[in-house]
Motif scaffolding. Structure first.
Motif, PDB file in Angstrom:
ATOM      1  N   VAL A  87     -42.189 -67.397 -58.658  1.00 22.36           N
ATOM      2  CA  VAL A  87     -43.110 -68.435 -59.135  1.00 22.36           C
ATOM      3  C   VAL A  87     -44.129 -68.779 -58.061  1.00 22.36           C
ATOM      4  O   VAL A  87     -45.334 -68.900 -58.338  1.00 22.36           O
ATOM      5  N   ALA A  88     -43.671 -68.942 -56.820  1.00 20.09           N
ATOM      6  CA  ALA A  88     -44.596 -69.270 -55.740  1.00 20.09           C
ATOM      7  C   ALA A  88     -45.629 -68.159 -55.538  1.00 20.09           C
ATOM      8  O   ALA A  88     -46.834 -68.430 -55.429  1.00 20.09           O
ATOM      9  N   ALA A  89     -45.165 -66.910 -55.501  1.00 19.48           N
ATOM     10  CA  ALA A  89     -46.095 -65.794 -55.306  1.00 19.48           C
ATOM     11  C   ALA A  89     -47.054 -65.662 -56.482  1.00 19.48           C
ATOM     12  O   ALA A  89     -48.262 -65.419 -56.297  1.00 19.48           O
ATOM     13  N   THR A  90     -46.555 -65.839 -57.692  1.00 23.69           N
ATOM     14  CA  THR A  90     -47.407 -65.706 -58.880  1.00 23.69           C
ATOM     15  C   THR A  90     -48.478 -66.785 -58.919  1.00 23.69           C
ATOM     16  O   THR A  90     -49.652 -66.498 -59.195  1.00 23.69           O
ATOM     17  N   MET A  91     -48.108 -68.027 -58.654  1.00 28.73           N
ATOM     18  CA  MET A  91     -49.080 -69.116 -58.707  1.00 28.73           C
ATOM     19  C   MET A  91     -50.147 -68.965 -57.624  1.00 28.73           C
ATOM     20  O   MET A  91     -51.348 -69.125 -57.890  1.00 28.73           O
ATOM     21  N   VAL A  92     -49.735 -68.649 -56.408  1.00 31.82           N
ATOM     22  CA  VAL A  92     -50.705 -68.519 -55.317  1.00 31.82           C
ATOM     23  C   VAL A  92     -51.641 -67.342 -55.564  1.00 31.82           C
ATOM     24  O   VAL A  92     -52.880 -67.479 -55.493  1.00 31.82           O
ATOM     25  N   LEU A  93     -51.086 -66.179 -55.863  1.00 29.41           N
ATOM     26  CA  LEU A  93     -51.929 -65.001 -56.071  1.00 29.41           C
ATOM     27  C   LEU A  93     -52.780 -65.132 -57.332  1.00 29.41           C
ATOM     28  O   LEU A  93     -53.929 -64.695 -57.359  1.00 29.41           O
ATOM     29  N   GLY A  94     -52.220 -65.742 -58.393  1.00 33.41           N
ATOM     30  CA  GLY A  94     -52.997 -65.931 -59.615  1.00 33.41           C
ATOM     31  C   GLY A  94     -54.199 -66.823 -59.398  1.00 33.41           C
ATOM     32  O   GLY A  94     -55.308 -66.539 -59.878  1.00 33.41           O
ATOM     33  N   VAL A  95     -54.018 -67.922 -58.642  1.00 32.35           N
ATOM     34  CA  VAL A  95     -55.140 -68.824 -58.354  1.00 32.35           C
ATOM     35  C   VAL A  95     -56.177 -68.120 -57.475  1.00 32.35           C
ATOM     36  O   VAL A  95     -57.389 -68.256 -57.691  1.00 32.35           O
ATOM     37  N   LEU A  96     -55.715 -67.348 -56.489  1.00 30.81           N
ATOM     38  CA  LEU A  96     -56.648 -66.629 -55.619  1.00 30.81           C
ATOM     39  C   LEU A  96     -57.456 -65.596 -56.402  1.00 30.81           C
ATOM     40  O   LEU A  96     -58.669 -65.438 -56.176  1.00 30.81           O
ATOM     41  N   VAL A  97     -56.814 -64.882 -57.319  1.00 29.96           N
ATOM     42  CA  VAL A  97     -57.534 -63.909 -58.137  1.00 29.96           C
ATOM     43  C   VAL A  97     -58.564 -64.609 -59.028  1.00 29.96           C
ATOM     44  O   VAL A  97     -59.687 -64.126 -59.200  1.00 29.96           O
ATOM     45  N   ALA A  98     -58.189 -65.760 -59.593  1.00 33.21           N
ATOM     46  CA  ALA A  98     -59.131 -66.512 -60.426  1.00 33.21           C
ATOM     47  C   ALA A  98     -60.336 -66.970 -59.614  1.00 33.21           C
ATOM     48  O   ALA A  98     -61.484 -66.886 -60.072  1.00 33.21           O
ATOM     49  N   LEU A  99     -60.093 -67.461 -58.398  1.00 35.63           N
ATOM     50  CA  LEU A  99     -61.210 -67.863 -57.544  1.00 35.63           C
ATOM     51  C   LEU A  99     -62.070 -66.667 -57.164  1.00 35.63           C
ATOM     52  O   LEU A  99     -63.306 -66.778 -57.076  1.00 35.63           O
TER      53      LEU A  99
END
Length: 319
Positions: A103-115
């Protein structure tokens, strides 16, 4: 003196609008009627099996009952047996640890990809979107098999790359025998498949952030992290909470990736998570009563987690 006017022959007097309570009642029933097909489907395909599972968790339901023997109620015996089993707590702790990492890796990487997508041009943004869609559309079992080839003992790309980079022969190294490396591979597969959903959801939420406010903050000297923390994050808070709840639910009950990796080369006794453990107890051992009890416990845990975050979100919106 008032003059009475007569209606022409053949006309019908039209009454006024229907009473307000009737209109309100009809308007209140309209959403329910529109939702009724979905509610019926949920009741049939989710509600009734859930009721059966809860009832089964209070019964002695083994192979004999599968073949027609009447089940007998045993009260809380199944729950007591599960909660006093050390193996259950080991599996649950293992599942929670894997869930937290994923969950931590998915949320961080998902937000970074969106940005990142907000900074790309149209062509590159389209390419990234297509790549995310392909990763998202790939079935979990297929993705696990592909990643299993990448980490293959003899011909895997990872072992080949490490051999070329380090000068040490990594041929024959198994990434699935050791539980730690097994769950590292599983975390990569789970995170890889979950990032697209988070990235697309956050990217859609970023469109709600006013550009004028960001430009003003930048002119005032606010850095990128400060702009995200003080301006962007409040707009995304509700979206991120919903995504967090969904990711916790999905990653806590993950099944296909773990089961497929165990089939490829993992040691099942050391790598079971709660989803695979329920399957092993219910189907492999034939103890559907205990399997139902474990499932109910897992549902209660997920409801508690979801309820806490939903309550926090509602309190923040009211404030």
């Amino acid at each position: 003196m008032a003059v009475a006017t007569e209606l022409p022959v053949g006309t019908v007097a039209v009454s006024g609008p229907p009473p307000a309570p009737r209109r309100r009642r009809r308007r209140a029933l309209t959403p329910l009627l529109l939702l009724s097909p979905a509610l019926v489907m949920l009741a049939v395909f989710i509600g009734w099996p859930l009721v059966q599972m809860v009832v089964m968790s209070f019964q002695e339901f083994g192979r004999a009952q599968i073949f027609g023997a009447p089940p007998s109620f045993v009260g809380l015996d199944n729950y007591i047996a599960v909660l006093t089993d050390a193996g259950f707590w080991q599996v649950l702790a293992r599942s929670v640890a894997l869930c937290v990492v994923c969950v931590a890796a998915t949320m961080v990487l998902g937000v970074l990809v969106a940005l990142l997508m907000t900074k790309l041009g149209r062509v590159m943004r389209t390419a990234v979107s297509v790549a995310l869609l392909l990763a998202w559309a790939m079935p979990a079992l297929t993705a696990t098999i592909v990643w299993g080839w990448i980490f293959d003992t003899q011909y895997g790309l990872v072992n080949y790359a490490l051999t070329q980079l380090t000068g040490t022969d990594w041929t024959g190294h198994s990434w699935l025998i050791d539980p730690i490396s097994f769950f590292a591979v599983a975390a990569i597969i789970i995170t890889w498949g979950a990032i697209p959903f988070v990235a697309f959801s956050v990217y859609a939420g970023l469109g709600q952030v006013p550009d004028e406010v960001l430009e003003a903050a930048q002119l005032d000297g606010a850095g990128a992290f400060s702009r995200f923390r003080l301006i962007v994050f409040p707009y995304l808070r509700s979206i991120l909470i919903v995504l967090l709840i969904l990711q916790v639910i999905w990653d806590l009950r993950v099944f296909a990736q773990i089961y497929a990796l165990q089939t490829i080369g993992g040691v099942r006794a050391d790598t079971n998570t709660i989803g695979v453990y329920i399957y092993s107890v219910s189907m492999a051992s034939g103890d559907l009563g205990s399997g139902g009890a474990i499932s109910v416990i897992l549902v209660v845990i997920m409801l508690v987690i979801s309820g806490y975050y939903i309550r926090s979100m509602l309190c923040q919106e009211e404030a």
